[in-house]
Design a protein around this motif. Sequence first.
Motif, PDB file in Angstrom:
ATOM      1  N   SER A 407       0.739  -1.307  -0.002  1.00  0.00           N
ATOM      2  CA  SER A 407       0.042  -0.108   0.032  1.00  0.00           C
ATOM      3  C   SER A 407       0.886   1.057  -0.051  1.00  0.00           C
ATOM      4  O   SER A 407       0.541   1.967  -0.643  1.00  0.00           O
ATOM      5  CB  SER A 407      -0.910  -0.051   1.375  1.00  0.00           C
ATOM      6  OG  SER A 407      -1.781   1.322   1.309  1.00  0.00           O
ATOM      7  N   ASN A 408       1.729   1.186   0.855  1.00  0.00           N
ATOM      8  CA  ASN A 408       2.690   2.301   1.064  1.00  0.00           C
ATOM      9  C   ASN A 408       3.509   2.531  -0.352  1.00  0.00           C
ATOM     10  O   ASN A 408       3.786   3.659  -0.646  1.00  0.00           O
ATOM     11  CB  ASN A 408       3.780   2.350   2.199  1.00  0.00           C
ATOM     12  CG  ASN A 408       3.206   2.357   3.543  1.00  0.00           C
ATOM     13  OD1 ASN A 408       1.968   3.146   3.729  1.00  0.00           O
ATOM     14  ND2 ASN A 408       3.560   1.923   4.545  1.00  0.00           N
ATOM     15  N   GLN A 411       1.418   3.783  -3.158  1.00  0.00           N
ATOM     16  CA  GLN A 411       1.358   5.535  -2.947  1.00  0.00           C
ATOM     17  C   GLN A 411       2.547   6.358  -3.331  1.00  0.00           C
ATOM     18  O   GLN A 411       2.558   7.425  -4.052  1.00  0.00           O
ATOM     19  CB  GLN A 411       1.053   5.963  -1.337  1.00  0.00           C
ATOM     20  CG  GLN A 411       0.639   7.195  -1.049  1.00  0.00           C
ATOM     21  CD  GLN A 411       0.586   7.335   0.354  1.00  0.00           C
ATOM     22  OE1 GLN A 411       0.367   6.420   1.057  1.00  0.00           O
ATOM     23  NE2 GLN A 411       0.620   8.575   0.780  1.00  0.00           N
ATOM     24  N   SER A 415       2.474   9.135  -6.361  1.00  0.00           N
ATOM     25  CA  SER A 415       2.968  10.485  -6.213  1.00  0.00           C
ATOM     26  C   SER A 415       4.169  10.785  -6.957  1.00  0.00           C
ATOM     27  O   SER A 415       4.182  11.885  -7.603  1.00  0.00           O
ATOM     28  CB  SER A 415       3.200  10.604  -4.726  1.00  0.00           C
ATOM     29  OG  SER A 415       3.678  11.867  -4.204  1.00  0.00           O
ATOM     30  N   ARG A 439      -6.003   4.843  -3.413  1.00  0.00           N
ATOM     31  CA  ARG A 439      -4.820   5.488  -3.126  1.00  0.00           C
ATOM     32  C   ARG A 439      -4.250   6.389  -4.506  1.00  0.00           C
ATOM     33  O   ARG A 439      -3.665   7.395  -4.559  1.00  0.00           O
ATOM     34  CB  ARG A 439      -3.778   5.000  -2.351  1.00  0.00           C
ATOM     35  CG  ARG A 439      -4.089   4.238  -1.227  1.00  0.00           C
ATOM     36  CD  ARG A 439      -4.642   5.454  -0.113  1.00  0.00           C
ATOM     37  NE  ARG A 439      -3.678   6.480   0.318  1.00  0.00           N
ATOM     38  CZ  ARG A 439      -2.567   6.112   1.350  1.00  0.00           C
ATOM     39  NH1 ARG A 439      -2.921   4.730   2.092  1.00  0.00           N
ATOM     40  NH2 ARG A 439      -1.808   6.807   1.534  1.00  0.00           N
ATOM     41  N   TRP A 440      -4.193   5.402  -5.499  1.00  0.00           N
ATOM     42  CA  TRP A 440      -3.542   5.641  -6.951  1.00  0.00           C
ATOM     43  C   TRP A 440      -4.418   6.811  -7.512  1.00  0.00           C
ATOM     44  O   TRP A 440      -3.811   7.701  -8.156  1.00  0.00           O
ATOM     45  CB  TRP A 440      -3.673   4.582  -7.554  1.00  0.00           C
ATOM     46  CG  TRP A 440      -2.588   4.911  -8.977  1.00  0.00           C
ATOM     47  CD1 TRP A 440      -2.917   5.554 -10.160  1.00  0.00           C
ATOM     48  CD2 TRP A 440      -1.387   4.512  -9.209  1.00  0.00           C
ATOM     49  NE1 TRP A 440      -2.115   5.516 -11.084  1.00  0.00           N
ATOM     50  CE2 TRP A 440      -0.886   5.150 -10.452  1.00  0.00           C
ATOM     51  CE3 TRP A 440      -0.270   4.030  -8.479  1.00  0.00           C
ATOM     52  CZ2 TRP A 440       0.445   4.808 -10.972  1.00  0.00           C
ATOM     53  CZ3 TRP A 440       0.742   4.014  -8.766  1.00  0.00           C
ATOM     54  CH2 TRP A 440       1.189   4.246 -10.256  1.00  0.00           C
ATOM     55  N   GLN A 443      -3.662  10.385  -5.769  1.00  0.00           N
ATOM     56  CA  GLN A 443      -2.286  10.668  -6.221  1.00  0.00           C
ATOM     57  C   GLN A 443      -2.094  11.188  -7.522  1.00  0.00           C
ATOM     58  O   GLN A 443      -1.778  12.345  -7.944  1.00  0.00           O
ATOM     59  CB  GLN A 443      -1.303   9.570  -6.240  1.00  0.00           C
ATOM     60  CG  GLN A 443      -0.995   8.940  -4.721  1.00  0.00           C
ATOM     61  CD  GLN A 443      -0.379  10.081  -3.827  1.00  0.00           C
ATOM     62  OE1 GLN A 443       0.386  10.823  -4.089  1.00  0.00           O
ATOM     63  NE2 GLN A 443      -0.828   9.920  -2.679  1.00  0.00           N
ATOM     64  N   GLU A 475      -9.097  12.089   0.256  1.00  0.00           N
ATOM     65  CA  GLU A 475      -7.714  12.598  -0.056  1.00  0.00           C
ATOM     66  C   GLU A 475      -7.646  13.789  -0.887  1.00  0.00           C
ATOM     67  O   GLU A 475      -6.997  15.042  -0.563  1.00  0.00           O
ATOM     68  CB  GLU A 475      -6.778  11.622  -0.318  1.00  0.00           C
ATOM     69  CG  GLU A 475      -5.296  11.947  -0.188  1.00  0.00           C
ATOM     70  CD  GLU A 475      -4.535  10.483  -0.414  1.00  0.00           C
ATOM     71  OE1 GLU A 475      -3.432  10.692  -0.719  1.00  0.00           O
ATOM     72  OE2 GLU A 475      -4.943   9.305  -0.247  1.00  0.00           O
TER      73      GLU A 475
END
Length: 622
Positions: A407-408, A411, A415, A439-440, A443, A475
């Motif tokens: 996951s990290n 991300q 980014s 998350r993608w 970003q 986010e």
Amino acid sequence: MKRSSLMAGAGLAVILVLAYVYHSQRAPRTAPVADSQSVASLKTPFSTKPDEPVANQQAIEAIEQARAEHFEELKTLQEVFALPSAFARREALYALAGRAQPRELDALIAEAEALTSRADRGAALDVLYLSYVERDPQHALQSVLRLPDSEIRRQRLLQIGTAWGRVTPQAALQQVTLESDPATRALLQTAVVYSWAAQDAAQAFDSVVKMPIGWQREQLLRWTTRELVRQNPQRAAELFATLKPSDTDSLYPVLAYEWSRRDVRSAAQWLASQSTRRRAMIGYYVAPVYAAQYPAEALEWAQRVDHTRSRDIWAQTLAGIAEQDPDTALQLAMGAKNQIHRINAVAAIVSSLAMRDPELAMRYLDKLPGGETRSQLTMQIAGQMARTDPKAAISWLAGLPDQNARSNGFQAIGSEVAQRDADAAARLMEDIPPEFQGRWIAQVANGYIQYDVDAGVAWMKKNENAPGYAQASMEFVGNLAMQDAAAAFQFAVRGAQGAQRDQAIFQIVQMAGSQMPEQAARWAEEITDQNLQRQAMAQVAGSWATYDLPSARRWVASLDSAPLRDSCLTQMVASVAGSDEVEALITQIQSTEMRMDAVANAAQQLAYRNLEAARELLRRHS
């Protein structure tokens, strides 16, 4: 003026001064000075580029004749710049500026402003303002302050401040501090101090220490510290011993960084004499540099001086050794008997390698057990890999068993790629496992809004049915609020419902409360959850009160709900603790419980600055 504007002005001042000081040139203040007829007969255009050889003997003789006559026949910059020799032009410029009276300097400055060559214009103005400041600094400053606000005005203020800092820096700093406009004051202070520190960093540092506490003082302390360490690191260390911890905690890292890059052995010797706490705080800046240059020596030093529980200095020393010999560094790290020491050392090595050789860092990563450290390092490696081959980074992450690390990592890749090319990041979406697409999406959207808010909003709408969209939306709202709070609010009220909508608006109000409190207050009214609304409006009141207390009080007084007013007043009390208005605010709080909470919060804030005043406040309301 808002604090954000002041910070922006100070940031611009730093950038402008760094650029100006770097490119400014020093030259003698007294120089011989050409006869206008001889100069005119040469008909050689002025150029700031390196001169070609002067083939004409007549030209050489004309320059020598003009020099012998101290260039007394030259009256204008046009005549000066017609000289075919760069050295002669500089001589003539100093001679012309040196004999000119203030009114003549005004005319020469006006002529310089009209020069088409930026380099010629800058060189002329440097010399003219230096002469002006030596004769009448106040008149020189006022002549620039009368100019309309513009980039030209800021450049001229830099030249005035830099020249003044060379001539009479102490008086210059005292005088420019009296300027009423904060942005002008910050620009001039920065120019004076930068110029002063280049000549005598210790004196400049001492004067900056005496400035009122604030962001400008902190900025100038950091700069003078850098200059002082470059000139005399031992003297810098001695001066630090006389300062309060509130100053030195932020300056010791600057000292360690600069010193280690000039003489790492003496920096390491000094660090060894410091307390365990200080060694732990700044050892990171010295250890890897020492180890990269003198590995065996640094390793012995680290084992001797590192008494911290986590052995961070030893770990960073191994990271420095890894720059030249990663296998040896890893072998030493794995030989540590203490598991914490071993994990920290391997993590430091992998982190160092990630920036230079991500593939090698990936192999070394396997030496670490699963956990937060490994997860964070995975994120770092993935971000570095994404700079050259994002598809390979995605493929590597997809095969890792650690869910948190994956996951990290995704991300970090999102980014890295989106900040460089949001369209490219968008095309990679299909390669991302569904559980990480939220998350993608966020970003990629953040990459778009750096230059096109509408493109970011369109991207979000396009993916509103994608997995993880709800998380991505929150986010995105937070990121967009930092760029355009109004656009973030419109996105939130149109695209979210219920609790998610309330949370989104609350996030926007938090971001906008200190910049646009009136608008943020109106947005807070749109929150349907009463508890969340009360928190949002209290935060607005507290932020507003810090720089416009009368307006904040009028707004709070207009609220219909007594509990809501009490929440806002309580937050305002905490924000302005120590001011004369605190008592009046406290007495307006109707709830006894909230009034006592406000007193306790105000006393806690006040105790940092005036312990006796805090005690007195508690006594009055006990």
